[in-house]
Design a protein around this motif. Structure first.
Motif, PDB file in Angstrom:
ATOM      1  N   VAL A   1     -13.468 -25.329  47.718  1.00 11.85           N
ATOM      2  CA  VAL A   1     -13.910 -26.341  48.676  1.00 11.85           C
ATOM      3  C   VAL A   1     -14.024 -27.749  48.086  1.00 11.85           C
ATOM      4  CG1 VAL A   1     -14.988 -24.927  50.432  1.00 11.85           C
ATOM      5  CG2 VAL A   1     -16.271 -25.500  48.367  1.00 11.85           C
ATOM      6  N   MET A   2     -14.206 -27.842  46.757  1.00 12.36           N
ATOM      7  CA  MET A   2     -14.248 -29.166  46.132  1.00 12.36           C
ATOM      8  C   MET A   2     -13.349 -29.172  44.904  1.00 12.36           C
ATOM      9  SD  MET A   2     -17.872 -30.889  46.603  1.00 12.36           S
ATOM     10  CE  MET A   2     -18.803 -30.828  48.115  1.00 12.36           C
ATOM     11  N   PRO A   3     -12.025 -29.222  45.150  1.00 12.23           N
ATOM     12  CA  PRO A   3     -11.042 -29.064  44.078  1.00 12.23           C
ATOM     13  C   PRO A   3     -11.121 -30.134  42.986  1.00 12.23           C
ATOM     14  CG  PRO A   3      -9.982 -29.671  46.155  1.00 12.23           C
ATOM     15  CD  PRO A   3     -11.394 -29.367  46.468  1.00 12.23           C
ATOM     16  N   LYS A   4     -11.667 -31.306  43.334  1.00  6.32           N
ATOM     17  CA  LYS A   4     -11.660 -32.403  42.351  1.00  6.32           C
ATOM     18  C   LYS A   4     -12.854 -32.375  41.418  1.00  6.32           C
ATOM     19  CE  LYS A   4      -9.080 -35.569  45.298  1.00  6.32           C
ATOM     20  NZ  LYS A   4      -9.515 -36.297  46.494  1.00  6.32           N
ATOM     21  N   ASP A   5     -13.841 -31.533  41.716  1.00  2.55           N
ATOM     22  CA  ASP A   5     -15.073 -31.523  40.921  1.00  2.55           C
ATOM     23  C   ASP A   5     -15.209 -30.242  40.115  1.00  2.55           C
ATOM     24  OD1 ASP A   5     -16.443 -34.034  42.010  1.00  2.55           O
ATOM     25  OD2 ASP A   5     -15.895 -32.945  43.830  1.00  2.55           O
TER      26      ASP A   5
ATOM     27  N   ILE B   1     -25.526 -30.797  44.538  1.00  2.00           N
ATOM     28  CA  ILE B   1     -25.350 -30.531  43.108  1.00  2.00           C
ATOM     29  C   ILE B   1     -24.469 -31.605  42.467  1.00  2.00           C
ATOM     30  CG2 ILE B   1     -24.470 -28.858  41.415  1.00  2.00           C
ATOM     31  CD1 ILE B   1     -25.325 -26.648  43.388  1.00  2.00           C
ATOM     32  N   LYS B   2     -23.471 -32.038  43.213  1.00  2.30           N
ATOM     33  CA  LYS B   2     -22.600 -33.115  42.740  1.00  2.30           C
ATOM     34  C   LYS B   2     -23.410 -34.382  42.473  1.00  2.30           C
ATOM     35  CE  LYS B   2     -18.640 -35.624  44.482  1.00  2.30           C
ATOM     36  NZ  LYS B   2     -17.531 -35.628  45.462  1.00  2.30           N
ATOM     37  N   LEU B   3     -24.302 -34.716  43.392  1.00  3.43           N
ATOM     38  CA  LEU B   3     -25.152 -35.900  43.217  1.00  3.43           C
ATOM     39  C   LEU B   3     -26.070 -35.716  42.013  1.00  3.43           C
ATOM     40  CD1 LEU B   3     -25.993 -36.616  46.971  1.00  3.43           C
ATOM     41  CD2 LEU B   3     -24.652 -38.070  45.443  1.00  3.43           C
ATOM     42  N   GLN B   4     -26.654 -34.517  41.863  1.00  4.31           N
ATOM     43  CA  GLN B   4     -27.536 -34.232  40.722  1.00  4.31           C
ATOM     44  C   GLN B   4     -26.765 -34.364  39.412  1.00  4.31           C
ATOM     45  OE1 GLN B   4     -28.867 -30.291  41.806  1.00  4.31           O
ATOM     46  NE2 GLN B   4     -30.502 -31.046  43.121  1.00  4.31           N
ATOM     47  N   GLN B   5     -25.531 -33.867  39.415  1.00  7.83           N
ATOM     48  CA  GLN B   5     -24.701 -33.938  38.203  1.00  7.83           C
ATOM     49  C   GLN B   5     -24.399 -35.376  37.800  1.00  7.83           C
ATOM     50  OE1 GLN B   5     -22.175 -29.750  38.062  1.00  7.83           O
ATOM     51  NE2 GLN B   5     -21.207 -31.498  39.009  1.00  7.83           N
ATOM     52  N   SER B   6     -24.341 -36.241  38.802  1.00  9.04           N
ATOM     53  CA  SER B   6     -24.028 -37.646  38.495  1.00  9.04           C
ATOM     54  C   SER B   6     -25.313 -38.431  38.225  1.00  9.04           C
ATOM     55  CB  SER B   6     -23.237 -38.281  39.631  1.00  9.04           C
ATOM     56  OG  SER B   6     -24.055 -38.444  40.763  1.00  9.04           O
ATOM     57  N   GLY B   7     -26.419 -37.709  38.046  1.00  9.18           N
ATOM     58  CA  GLY B   7     -27.671 -38.351  37.660  1.00  9.18           C
ATOM     59  C   GLY B   7     -28.519 -38.843  38.818  1.00  9.18           C
ATOM     60  N   LYS B   8     -28.063 -38.598  40.032  1.00  9.09           N
ATOM     61  CA  LYS B   8     -28.852 -39.005  41.213  1.00  9.09           C
ATOM     62  C   LYS B   8     -29.686 -37.813  41.670  1.00  9.09           C
ATOM     63  CE  LYS B   8     -25.221 -42.164  42.616  1.00  9.09           C
ATOM     64  NZ  LYS B   8     -23.829 -41.745  42.850  1.00  9.09           N
TER      65      LYS B   8
END
Ligand code: ACK
Length: 222
Positions: free
Chosen positions: A137-141, A172-179
């Motif tokens: 579902v999120m191939p780029k991440d 989780i993507k936002l958390q991974q980017s420090g947000k």
């Protein structure tokens, strides 16, 4: 007549035991009630299609709820999904089939599209988690294996259940980017924990006490 080929289910997953399923639905209601009553939430209704300070009943907003609460492991669509045959034939999957597992829930979340529970898969549960579940579902991440694991608790009108796991990956993507979101309130009782706001109507409750629910790993053929 003999069945020549094993039938593949709509999906494989962990199905909540009846008692814990009832409890989980209550917890979900409690979460939506307390979240909806938070001052900070009432001031941020625009993403939910409401004017600020208008009354929004989240229990009504999430009009649909799955008939069976579960955590999907592999969606097969009765075999139409590529790789579902291979998945079903894995030793780990055969071994897990019809066995009992405790699911660990660390957070609850609500977005304008879905409400769900984040499941922290345990090592024995990760053995039956498909390697491509997140990429699908999120191939780029890039995500740790099992990041998409969730229980859909409800969806807004016109939203499909598959959206819940996508929404979770967005957090989780936002958390991974420090947000890590903005701490805007606290809930109490069975849903005690910190509420964080991640923009665009994305709310996440970090539970002070993780929830544990009993489940059975099986296939859904409905
Ligand atoms: O809430 P869910 O995980 O999202 O549980 C339901 C279940 O399968 C039955 O519909 C999930 N689901 C639907 N389509 C897909 C898909 N393409 N990939 C992964 N899960 C899916 C849905």
């Amino acid at each position: 007549p003999t069945l020549e080929k094993e039938l593949l289910p709509l999906y494989f997953g962990w199905f909540l035991a009846k008692r814990d399923e009832d409890g989980m639905r209550k917890t979900s209601h409690e979460f939506l009630e307390q979240l909806g009553n938070l001052k900070a939430f009432k001031k941020r209704l625009l993403p939910y299609g409401c004017e600020d300070k208008q009354k929004l009943d989240l229990l009504k907003y999430f009009a649909k709820s799955p008939n069976i609460l579960h955590c999907t492991a592999k969606y097969c669509d009765y075999g139409k999904v590529l790789g579902s045959e291979e998945y079903a034939q894995q030793e780990a999957v055969k071994k897990a089939y019809s066995k009992g597992y405790t699911l660990h829930i660390s957070a609850l979340f609500a977005t304008p599209k879905t409400v769900g529970a984040q499941v922290e898969l345990q090592p024995d549960q990760l053995l039956v988690w498909p390697a491509d579940a997140e990429k699908e579902v999120m191939p780029k991440d890039t995500f740790p294996k099992g990041s998409r694991a969730h229980i859909t608790l409800g969806t807004a009108a016109d939203i499909q259940d598959v959206q819940t796991g996508i929404d979770l990956l967005e957090f989780i993507k936002l958390q991974q980017s420090g947000k890590d979101g903005e701490h805007l309130g606290d809930l109490t009782g069975a849903v005690a924990g910190k509420v964080s706001y991640y923009d665009n109507g994305m709310w996440l409750l970090n539970l002070s006490r993780k929830l544990e629910v009993k489940s059975i790993f099986s296939g859904y053929y409905g």
